[in-house]
Motif scaffolding. Structure first.
Motif, PDB file in Angstrom:
ATOM      1  N   LYS A   1       0.692  -1.305  -0.037  1.00 22.05           N
ATOM      2  CA  LYS A   1      -0.367  -0.003   0.065  1.00 22.05           C
ATOM      3  C   LYS A   1       0.977   1.262   0.112  1.00 22.05           C
ATOM      4  O   LYS A   1       1.986   1.218   0.255  1.00 22.05           O
ATOM      5  CB  LYS A   1      -0.867   0.046   1.298  1.00 22.05           C
ATOM      6  CG  LYS A   1      -1.876  -1.160   1.108  1.00 22.05           C
ATOM      7  CD  LYS A   1      -2.792  -0.868   2.372  1.00 22.05           C
ATOM      8  CE  LYS A   1      -3.986  -1.999   2.263  1.00 22.05           C
ATOM      9  NZ  LYS A   1      -4.861  -2.094   3.106  1.00 22.05           N
TER      10      LYS A   1
ATOM     11  N   ASP B   1      -4.466   4.443  -9.013  1.00 24.72           N
ATOM     12  CA  ASP B   1      -4.354   5.581  -8.114  1.00 24.72           C
ATOM     13  C   ASP B   1      -3.180   6.257  -8.311  1.00 24.72           C
ATOM     14  O   ASP B   1      -2.852   7.421  -7.726  1.00 24.72           O
ATOM     15  CB  ASP B   1      -4.769   5.412  -6.689  1.00 24.72           C
ATOM     16  CG  ASP B   1      -6.180   5.031  -6.537  1.00 24.72           C
ATOM     17  OD1 ASP B   1      -6.836   5.507  -7.246  1.00 24.72           O
ATOM     18  OD2 ASP B   1      -6.372   4.351  -5.630  1.00 24.72           O
ATOM     19  N   LEU B   2      -2.047   5.514  -8.973  1.00 25.11           N
ATOM     20  CA  LEU B   2      -0.714   6.259  -9.046  1.00 25.11           C
ATOM     21  C   LEU B   2      -0.889   7.557  -9.868  1.00 25.11           C
ATOM     22  O   LEU B   2      -0.159   8.337  -9.589  1.00 25.11           O
ATOM     23  CB  LEU B   2       0.164   5.048  -9.689  1.00 25.11           C
ATOM     24  CG  LEU B   2       0.629   3.988  -8.926  1.00 25.11           C
ATOM     25  CD1 LEU B   2       1.638   3.101  -9.568  1.00 25.11           C
ATOM     26  CD2 LEU B   2       1.309   4.440  -7.430  1.00 25.11           C
ATOM     27  N   ARG B   3      -1.502   7.441 -10.838  1.00 27.18           N
ATOM     28  CA  ARG B   3      -1.672   8.669 -11.693  1.00 27.18           C
ATOM     29  C   ARG B   3      -2.056   9.933 -10.679  1.00 27.18           C
ATOM     30  O   ARG B   3      -1.717  11.120 -10.625  1.00 27.18           O
ATOM     31  CB  ARG B   3      -2.790   8.618 -12.751  1.00 27.18           C
ATOM     32  CG  ARG B   3      -2.806   9.736 -14.008  1.00 27.18           C
ATOM     33  CD  ARG B   3      -1.400   9.853 -14.646  1.00 27.18           C
ATOM     34  NE  ARG B   3      -1.339   8.814 -15.754  1.00 27.18           N
ATOM     35  CZ  ARG B   3      -0.278   9.011 -16.345  1.00 27.18           C
ATOM     36  NH1 ARG B   3       0.409   9.958 -16.475  1.00 27.18           N
ATOM     37  NH2 ARG B   3      -0.233   8.249 -17.461  1.00 27.18           N
TER      38      ARG B   3
ATOM     39  N   THR C   1      -4.146   3.788  -0.301  1.00 25.36           N
ATOM     40  CA  THR C   1      -4.401   3.015  -1.357  1.00 25.36           C
ATOM     41  C   THR C   1      -3.578   1.667  -1.918  1.00 25.36           C
ATOM     42  O   THR C   1      -2.439   1.672  -1.444  1.00 25.36           O
ATOM     43  CB  THR C   1      -4.517   3.827  -2.824  1.00 25.36           C
ATOM     44  OG1 THR C   1      -5.185   3.014  -4.052  1.00 25.36           O
ATOM     45  CG2 THR C   1      -3.240   4.252  -3.253  1.00 25.36           C
ATOM     46  N   ASP C   2      -4.050   0.747  -2.546  1.00 26.33           N
ATOM     47  CA  ASP C   2      -3.246  -0.531  -2.861  1.00 26.33           C
ATOM     48  C   ASP C   2      -3.498  -0.663  -4.471  1.00 26.33           C
ATOM     49  O   ASP C   2      -3.195  -1.556  -4.880  1.00 26.33           O
ATOM     50  CB  ASP C   2      -3.597  -1.470  -2.215  1.00 26.33           C
ATOM     51  CG  ASP C   2      -5.088  -1.866  -2.240  1.00 26.33           C
ATOM     52  OD1 ASP C   2      -5.956  -1.349  -2.770  1.00 26.33           O
ATOM     53  OD2 ASP C   2      -5.319  -3.035  -1.646  1.00 26.33           O
ATOM     54  N   GLN C   3      -4.391   0.519  -5.197  1.00 26.18           N
ATOM     55  CA  GLN C   3      -4.511   0.167  -6.353  1.00 26.18           C
ATOM     56  C   GLN C   3      -3.509   0.840  -7.497  1.00 26.18           C
ATOM     57  O   GLN C   3      -3.332   2.114  -7.057  1.00 26.18           O
ATOM     58  CB  GLN C   3      -6.055   0.848  -6.522  1.00 26.18           C
ATOM     59  CG  GLN C   3      -7.240   0.299  -5.679  1.00 26.18           C
ATOM     60  CD  GLN C   3      -7.346  -1.234  -6.374  1.00 26.18           C
ATOM     61  OE1 GLN C   3      -7.584  -1.654  -7.435  1.00 26.18           O
ATOM     62  NE2 GLN C   3      -7.471  -1.933  -5.337  1.00 26.18           N
ATOM     63  N   GLN C   4      -3.079   0.175  -8.462  1.00 26.09           N
ATOM     64  CA  GLN C   4      -2.347   0.824  -9.298  1.00 26.09           C
ATOM     65  C   GLN C   4      -3.016   2.083 -10.146  1.00 26.09           C
ATOM     66  O   GLN C   4      -2.075   2.872 -10.551  1.00 26.09           O
ATOM     67  CB  GLN C   4      -1.676  -0.208 -10.470  1.00 26.09           C
ATOM     68  CG  GLN C   4      -0.585   0.237 -11.211  1.00 26.09           C
ATOM     69  CD  GLN C   4      -0.043  -0.943 -11.897  1.00 26.09           C
ATOM     70  OE1 GLN C   4      -0.729  -1.901 -12.112  1.00 26.09           O
ATOM     71  NE2 GLN C   4       0.940  -0.748 -12.838  1.00 26.09           N
TER      72      GLN C   4
END
Length: 110
Positions: A36, A57-59, A52-55
């Motif tokens: 995370k 969300d990197l943007r 977050t642990d969602q890719q």
């Protein structure tokens, strides 16, 4: 306190920074054991966190980082930073449209 919605975190973080820019800190922590990323903005009285642990969300993380680093280093966004921040908000939509239009060209084998 953890903020669930990124847009709410973004707005509250910018408001917190504008209220007290000299005391506000922005940190990014990656927890490898949990996979995370935790963003934290604090002025020692108010602490805002987003986890977050969602890719995807990197943007979003990149967008807030491109805003905070120049603000904290110079006190204001440089002219190209303001354009980059506006472009960063529009980039995901443009990238999605462009990805569907082109694709890779097939190589000819002889």
């Amino acid at each position: 306190m953890y903020v669930e919605d990124f847009e709410a975190f973004y707005e509250q973080s910018v408001a917190l920074y504008q209220a007290n820019p000299l005391a506000t800190r922005y940190t990014i922590k990656f927890r490898h054991s949990e996979g995370k990323v935790v963003l934290k903005v604090t002025d020692d009285r108010t602490c805002l966190k987003f986890k977050t642990d969602q890719q995807v969300d990197l943007r979003k993380i990149e967008r807030i980082t491109t805003i905070f680093f120049p603000l904290m280093a110079c006190g204001e966004l440089p002219a190209e930073g303001q354009d980059a921040a506006a472009t960063a908000q529009q980039a995901p939509a443009a990238a999605a449209a462009q990805a569907g239009a082109g694709g890779k060209k097939a190589r000819r084998r002889g």
